[in-house]
Design an enzyme around this catalytic site. Structure first.
Site, short mmCIF file in Angstrom:
data_model
loop_
_atom_site.label_atom_id
_atom_site.label_comp_id
_atom_site.label_asym_id
_atom_site.label_seq_id
_atom_site.Cartn_x
_atom_site.Cartn_y
_atom_site.Cartn_z
N ASP A 194 25.58 87.76 6.06
CA ASP A 194 25.40 89.12 5.56
C ASP A 194 23.98 89.37 5.05
OD1 ASP A 194 26.42 91.75 4.49
OD2 ASP A 194 25.89 90.80 2.60
N MET A 275 27.10 97.35 -0.54
CA MET A 275 26.22 98.44 -0.15
C MET A 275 25.02 97.98 0.68
SD MET A 275 27.63 101.14 -1.25
CE MET A 275 26.28 102.26 -0.92
N ARG A 276 24.92 96.65 0.92
CA ARG A 276 23.77 96.17 1.68
C ARG A 276 23.72 96.76 3.08
NH1 ARG A 276 24.09 90.88 0.81
NH2 ARG A 276 22.50 90.85 -0.81
N ALA A 277 24.88 96.94 3.70
CA ALA A 277 24.92 97.49 5.07
C ALA A 277 24.34 98.90 5.10
CB ALA A 277 26.36 97.49 5.58
#
Length: 676
Positions: A194, A275-277
């Site tokens: 991720d 929220m990284r995506a």
């Protein structure tokens, strides 16, 4: 002669070229992970990338490649005067070897100067050298998890902080992190996967004409590299100009409310965690817009970014390959966007490419790769209902061969190799590793490691008089240095030897066997083990899966495993001994754990059972750690698996006690009986 194959000459890797390009336009994206089979030009393309990037200005003599335009660059060699000398140089490509140590990556105390001159000086590591360049890790899936964490933290923060060995240093570390890997050699952990901004699946082209062009270009390059480079010189120059224009334009790109909302809808629909995506997709969409000369993010920019930023972030089972449903993506995006305005200066004209491969870099409609075709997608195959494969002729008649599916895996008991090893860092057996608790010290022998200060002082103290020490300080010599010995855990080779003969073919029994193996495979996945699979039935044994780090391929082989026929147990154990002997030569540090799954019967050939026990005794004498899982069921049992375990000097475990929960129940039952 050029050092690398031209970037624009690579054929059939459009998505990889696009992902690499977007990351160089906006390093804040967080790097690229390239997954693909061997021989697909992964390394070739990464090494060629640096040659098409615009050169950079650096402070002359600064070891940390500081930007002279920065008001206060974060460099231990600073501060710099306003009229500092400036030099222009190409962007660096720094390669990080799989066997690198933490002090090689971060930098550490300059040992020679510390011991000989008594000064504390920081020796920069690979992160410092990669600042404002590209940090390339080939076979990143084989890199220790804690080193991958260090790289990803530095890439995300843009700086590296070193607090070790009496050194306290912070320096800038902004770079494009590129990792390549072959999934057959093992997967990255989901939490590390991720952290990469973008991911790409690459495969060899299936179109014969494309394959011919790849071979033709490679032969032309090897025959006359200079002439081949000259042929693509204009294309390389056009790429450099286009990347530079995009780097300047990206600060002007506007992420409208429409674009932000679409990105949020896409990420929510694919059920990504955190929220990284959303952040990565937004940055990649802005970079894609700049790459195509636009100052506002549109539908195609969001689509291209989502295809690269989301496949490895969607919720999936451990054995599922990354992938994304592009039909669902198109459905979410719709076609209701306003036409985005074009940049006034036209600096990023998307038609500026001079070759077919560079033009395809900007083509966001190209498929990122059909991950549903991956052999690693075992979730569907594992859950299939049992099906008849056909009849196989065995001595004494015709016997039906069936394929039975495994059920939902469970948490198995932890099985380990005894003693203390010295293999690759993992999570199974005790070993001397680079991480763990400190248990001793040893003289430095050329390698890296953390200093054991107390033992270093103890080694130097008896020699102070003979060295003529004056004053209060100790007189150290390089030979006094002692490094800490640490005990942690290693990964192992788990070699499964699975009985698939007729005595195992009962649906319920084979279902339990496959479920147990799948559970052990999942455990091996979590503990970073390599696995191999030998199956035996009819008249011989087959190495269904040579030892590999790819647990998902092992799960796929397991799902396809048929059962039926006679039981060649002696042949299986002989084949097992051969595989272990070969692996001992290939990877001598990795200790094996042999898992034999059988009911102990042997029915193929003369004196089948006696021959099997003889081979088992020879195999047990080699000292290999073994485990026999007894698959025999019913009230009247022959106990042959227990006898086999005795000959192998192996641990004996009934099939029903492989589960950790089942073992707990057995222990509780025993304690209750004892109390009564």
């Amino acid at each position: 002669m050029p050092q690398h194959y031209p970037f624009s000459a690579v054929v059939g890797s459009d998505d990889m070229a696009l992902a690499l390009t977007l990351s160089t336009i906006s390093p804040a994206i967080g790097g690229v992970l390239v997954r693909g089979e061997k021989g697909t030009a992964k390394s070739t393309m990464v090494r060629a990338l640096a040659s098409v990037l615009p050169p950079i200005d650096v402070v002359a003599g600064d070891r940390f490649s500081s930007d002279p335009r920065e008001a206060d660059p974060l460099s231990p060699d600073g501060p710099f005067p306003p009229d500092v000398d400036v030099e222009t140089r190409p962007v660096r490509l720094v390669e990080l070897p799989v066997g690198a140590t933490e002090d090689r990556v971060l930098g550490s105390l300059h040992l020679e100067k510390a011991l000989s001159e008594g000064v504390t000086e920081y020796e920069p590591g690979l992160l410092a050298r990669a600042h404002r360049g590209i940090l390339y890790v080939d076979e990143v899936n084989l890199l220790h998890d804690h080193l991958v964490d260090l790289l990803l933290d530095a890439a995300a923060m843009g700086r590296s902080t070193v607090e070790r060995d009496g050194v306290s240093v912070e320096h800038a570390a902004r770079f494009v992190l590129v990792g390549t890997m072959n999934p057959e050699e093992g997967e990255l952990r989901p939490q590390l996967l991720d952290r990469f901004g973008l991911t790409v699946e690459v495969a060899a082209p299936r179109d014969p004409a494309t394959r011919v062009e790849v071979v033709r270009r490679r032969i032309a390059y090897e025959t006359d590299p200079a002439a081949f480079a000259a042929r693509f010189a204009d294309d390389e120059a056009d790429l450099t100009a286009r990347i530079q224009a995009a780097q300047e334009l990206i600060t002007k790109v506007d992420l409208s409310d429409w674009a932000m909302l679409k990105i949020a809808e896409v990420c929510a629909a694919f059920e990504v965690d955190g929220m990284r995506a959303d952040i990565v997709t937004a940055r990649a969409a802005a970079a894609h817009a700049a790459w195509n000369g636009r100052v506002e993010v549109g539908r195609e920019d969001v689509r291209a970014a989502a295809r690269l930023a989301l496949p490895h972030r969607r919720r999936r089972n451990p054995f599922d390959a990354p992938g994304i449903d592009e039909d669902l993506l198109d459905q979410i995006l719709g076609d209701d966007e306003p036409e985005p305005p074009q940049a006034d200066d036209g600096a990023g004209d998307s038609s500026a490419s001079g070759s077919d491969s560079s033009a395809s870099v900007g083509d966001s409609s190209a498929s990122v790769g059909d991950s549903s075709a991956s052999v690693g997608d075992s979730s569907a195959s594992v859950g299939d209902s049992s099906a008849s494969v056909g009849d196989s002729s065995a001595a004494g008649g015709t016997e039906e061969v069936t394929v039975t599916a495994a059920q939902q895996p469970y948490r198995p008991r932890l099985f380990t190799v005894g003693g203390t090893g010295a293999g690759e860092s993992g999570r199974r057996s005790r070993a001397i590793t680079e991480t763990g608790r400190r248990i001793g010290a040893a003289p430095r022998s050329g390698g890296g490691g953390s200093i054991h200060l107390t033992e270093t002082i103890r080694a130097a103290a008896p020699h102070q008089v003979s060295r003529g020490r004056t004053g209060t300080g100790l007189d150290f010599r390089p030979g006094d240095l002692r490094l800490a010995i640490k005990e942690g855990h290693e990964s192992n080779l788990i070699l499964f030897c699975v009985d698939a003969s007729g005595s195992m073919a009962a649906r319920r029994r084979m279902e339990q066997v496959k479920t147990a193996i799948l559970s052990l495979l999942m455990d091996a996945y979590q503990r970073r083990d390599k696995v191999g699979l030998i199956t035996f039935r009819q008249d011989g044994a087959e190495l269904a899966l040579p030892p590999t780090g790819s647990i998902d391929i092992a799960a796929a082989r397991l799902a396809e495993l048929p059962a039926g026929g006679r039981t060649p147990l002696a042949e299986a154990l002989s084949r097992t001994a051969d595989v272990l002997r070969l692996e001992r030569v290939r990877d001598p540090r990795r200790r094996p754990l042999l898992v034999v799954i059988t009911d102990g019967r042997a029915t193929y050939g003369p004196d089948a059972l006696a021959r099997a026990h003889q081979v088992a005794r020879h195999l047990g004498a080699t000292g290999v750690a073994s485990l026999v899982i007894d698959c025999e069921t019913g009230k009247f049992r022959m106990g042959l698996a227990r006898t086999l375990a005795e000959h192998l000097l192996a641990e004996y475990v009934p099939l029903g006690e492989v589960s950790a929960a089942a073992l707990t129940d057995v222990v509780r039952s025993g304690l209750s009986e004892g109390a009564a």
